[in-house]
Scaffold this active site. Structure first.
Site, mmCIF file in Angstrom:
data_model
loop_
_atom_site.group_PDB
_atom_site.id
_atom_site.type_symbol
_atom_site.label_atom_id
_atom_site.label_comp_id
_atom_site.label_asym_id
_atom_site.label_seq_id
_atom_site.Cartn_x
_atom_site.Cartn_y
_atom_site.Cartn_z
ATOM 1 N N HIS A 190 -3.192 -2.386 -0.012
ATOM 2 C CA HIS A 190 -2.449 -2.203 -1.263
ATOM 3 C C HIS A 190 -3.386 -2.058 -2.448
ATOM 4 O O HIS A 190 -4.568 -2.358 -2.358
ATOM 5 C CB HIS A 190 -1.434 -3.334 -1.502
ATOM 6 C CG HIS A 190 -2.006 -4.708 -1.693
ATOM 7 N ND1 HIS A 190 -2.156 -5.609 -0.668
ATOM 8 C CD2 HIS A 190 -2.456 -5.364 -2.790
ATOM 9 C CE1 HIS A 190 -2.649 -6.752 -1.126
ATOM 10 N NE2 HIS A 190 -2.852 -6.625 -2.423
ATOM 11 N N GLU A 203 1.142 -3.519 -5.772
ATOM 12 C CA GLU A 203 1.314 -4.870 -6.315
ATOM 13 C C GLU A 203 1.129 -4.785 -7.823
ATOM 14 O O GLU A 203 0.279 -4.019 -8.298
ATOM 15 C CB GLU A 203 0.246 -5.804 -5.703
ATOM 16 C CG GLU A 203 0.302 -7.244 -6.229
ATOM 17 C CD GLU A 203 -0.776 -8.157 -5.612
ATOM 18 O OE1 GLU A 203 -1.648 -7.658 -4.844
ATOM 19 O OE2 GLU A 203 -0.749 -9.359 -5.914
HETATM 20 C C1 LIG Z 1 -1.993 -13.012 -2.573
HETATM 21 C C2 LIG Z 1 -1.710 -11.699 -3.095
HETATM 22 C C3 LIG Z 1 -2.495 -11.361 -4.362
HETATM 23 O O1 LIG Z 1 -3.223 -10.382 -4.423
HETATM 24 O O2 LIG Z 1 -2.343 -12.162 -5.310
HETATM 25 C C4 LIG Z 1 -1.587 -10.597 -2.089
HETATM 26 O O3 LIG Z 1 -2.027 -9.507 -2.267
HETATM 27 S S1 LIG Z 1 -0.674 -10.992 -0.683
HETATM 28 C C5 LIG Z 1 -0.620 -9.480 0.263
HETATM 29 C C6 LIG Z 1 0.336 -9.572 1.359
HETATM 30 N N1 LIG Z 1 1.708 -9.522 0.890
HETATM 31 C C7 LIG Z 1 2.468 -8.414 0.950
HETATM 32 O O4 LIG Z 1 2.046 -7.371 1.460
HETATM 33 C C8 LIG Z 1 3.898 -8.537 0.465
HETATM 34 C C9 LIG Z 1 4.665 -7.263 0.424
HETATM 35 N N2 LIG Z 1 4.640 -6.578 1.722
HETATM 36 C C10 LIG Z 1 5.712 -6.506 2.545
HETATM 37 O O5 LIG Z 1 6.788 -7.013 2.233
HETATM 38 C C11 LIG Z 1 5.525 -5.799 3.852
HETATM 39 O O6 LIG Z 1 4.130 -5.792 4.156
HETATM 40 C C12 LIG Z 1 6.071 -4.373 3.895
HETATM 41 C C13 LIG Z 1 5.405 -3.461 2.847
HETATM 42 C C14 LIG Z 1 7.599 -4.378 3.648
HETATM 43 C C15 LIG Z 1 5.778 -3.771 5.274
HETATM 44 O O7 LIG Z 1 6.150 -4.675 6.225
HETATM 45 P P1 LIG Z 1 6.002 -4.345 7.780
HETATM 46 O O8 LIG Z 1 4.650 -3.756 8.062
HETATM 47 O O9 LIG Z 1 6.422 -5.554 8.544
HETATM 48 O O10 LIG Z 1 7.144 -3.295 7.929
HETATM 49 P P2 LIG Z 1 7.276 -2.066 8.869
HETATM 50 O O11 LIG Z 1 6.344 -2.166 10.024
HETATM 51 O O12 LIG Z 1 8.718 -1.944 9.142
HETATM 52 O O13 LIG Z 1 6.791 -0.883 7.933
HETATM 53 C C16 LIG Z 1 7.682 -0.034 7.287
HETATM 54 C C17 LIG Z 1 6.939 1.249 6.980
HETATM 55 O O14 LIG Z 1 5.968 0.971 5.922
HETATM 56 C C18 LIG Z 1 4.664 1.304 6.371
HETATM 57 N N3 LIG Z 1 3.728 0.321 5.820
HETATM 58 C C19 LIG Z 1 3.677 -0.983 6.089
HETATM 59 N N4 LIG Z 1 2.722 -1.598 5.402
HETATM 60 C C20 LIG Z 1 2.131 -0.625 4.659
HETATM 61 C C21 LIG Z 1 1.071 -0.614 3.734
HETATM 62 N N5 LIG Z 1 0.410 -1.718 3.437
HETATM 63 N N6 LIG Z 1 0.727 0.547 3.142
HETATM 64 C C22 LIG Z 1 1.415 1.688 3.448
HETATM 65 N N7 LIG Z 1 2.439 1.739 4.324
HETATM 66 C C23 LIG Z 1 2.786 0.602 4.923
HETATM 67 C C24 LIG Z 1 4.736 1.267 7.881
HETATM 68 O O15 LIG Z 1 3.741 2.090 8.434
HETATM 69 C C25 LIG Z 1 6.117 1.797 8.140
HETATM 70 O O16 LIG Z 1 6.114 3.195 8.051
HETATM 71 P P3 LIG Z 1 6.921 4.117 9.060
HETATM 72 O O17 LIG Z 1 8.356 3.689 8.897
HETATM 73 O O18 LIG Z 1 6.669 5.516 8.575
HETATM 74 O O19 LIG Z 1 6.358 3.837 10.416
HETATM 75 CO CO LIG Z 2 -3.198 -8.418 -3.633
#
Ligand SMILES: C[C@@H](C(=O)O)C(=O)SCCNC(=O)CCNC(=O)[C@H](O)C(C)(C)COP(=O)(O)OP(=O)(O)OC[C@H]1O[C@@H](n2cnc3c(N)ncnc32)[C@H](O)[C@@H]1OP(=O)(O)O
Ligand SMILES: [Co+2]
Length: 134
Positions: free
Chosen positions: A79, A130
């Site tokens: 991200h 983010e």
């Molecule tokens: C502590 C903090 C900070 O800096 O302060 C942080 O950063 S914490 C950093 C960690 N926290 C987060 O990431 C929170 C927000 N993230 C989330 O809620 C999740 O990671 C999602 C973005 C919803 C993805 O979740 P997940 O991978 O389980 O879902 P999924 O497998 O169904 O993926 C749905 C579609 O999105 C794509 N996809 C998943 N993650 C992706 C990413 N990082 N970049 C680009 N595309 C992405 C998959 O390939 C898929 O595409 P297709 O459908 O085409 O196959």
């Molecule tokens: Co971050």
């Protein structure tokens, strides 16, 4: 509304190990590994003069990066994080423009002690966004 680039995150299996090469090859400053259970990640920051690189590793059963790391076994850019002056105003404007906020839409305190929110990668050209209140 869009401020500085706060950090670029790279998701990996082992954040401390992944950051090492930045210390040796670039002589960069590397933080300790910090677990953030509320976010389901362990973070290690590499500090640059104008931004940071955030290495993240999955933490716990429900880590939001678990699937990403499974799919990208060698690691991958996960991200980008932008500063915004007012996170609630920024969130509401982004939602009004059709972007999908992730989770319950309420800011959580991020790695720098400030409120953060995430927006769906499909709404931003395949890059998870983010925002952090500056
Ligand atoms: C502590 C903090 C900070 O800096 O302060 C942080 O950063 S914490 C950093 C960690 N926290 C987060 O990431 C929170 C927000 N993230 C989330 O809620 C999740 O990671 C999602 C973005 C919803 C993805 O979740 P997940 O991978 O389980 O879902 P999924 O497998 O169904 O993926 C749905 C579609 O999105 C794509 N996809 C998943 N993650 C992706 C990413 N990082 N970049 C680009 N595309 C992405 C998959 O390939 C898929 O595409 P297709 O459908 O085409 O196959
Ligand atoms: Co971050």
């Amino acid at each position: 509304m869009l401020g500085r680039l706060n950090h670029v995150a790279i998701a990996v299996k082992d954040a401390k190990q992944a950051a090492k090469i930045y210390g040796t090859a670039f002589n960069a400053e590397i933080s300790d590994a910090v677990p953030l259970p509320e976010h389901g990640v362990i973070t290690v920051f590499v500090t640059l003069p104008n931004t940071k690189i955030e290495f993240i590793e999955p933490l716990g059963e429900a880590s939001p990066i678990a699937k990403f790391v499974e799919r990208n076994a060698d690691g991958g850019i996960h991200h980008v994080c932008y500063d915004v002056p007012d996170i609630i105003a920024a969130r509401d404007r982004m939602i009004a423009e059709g972007a999908r906020v992730l989770g319950d839409g309420q800011p959580k305190i991020g790695a720098h002690g400030k409120p953060v929110l995430f927006f769906h990668p499909k709404d931003f050209s395949g890059a998870l966004v983010e925002i952090e209140q500056a």
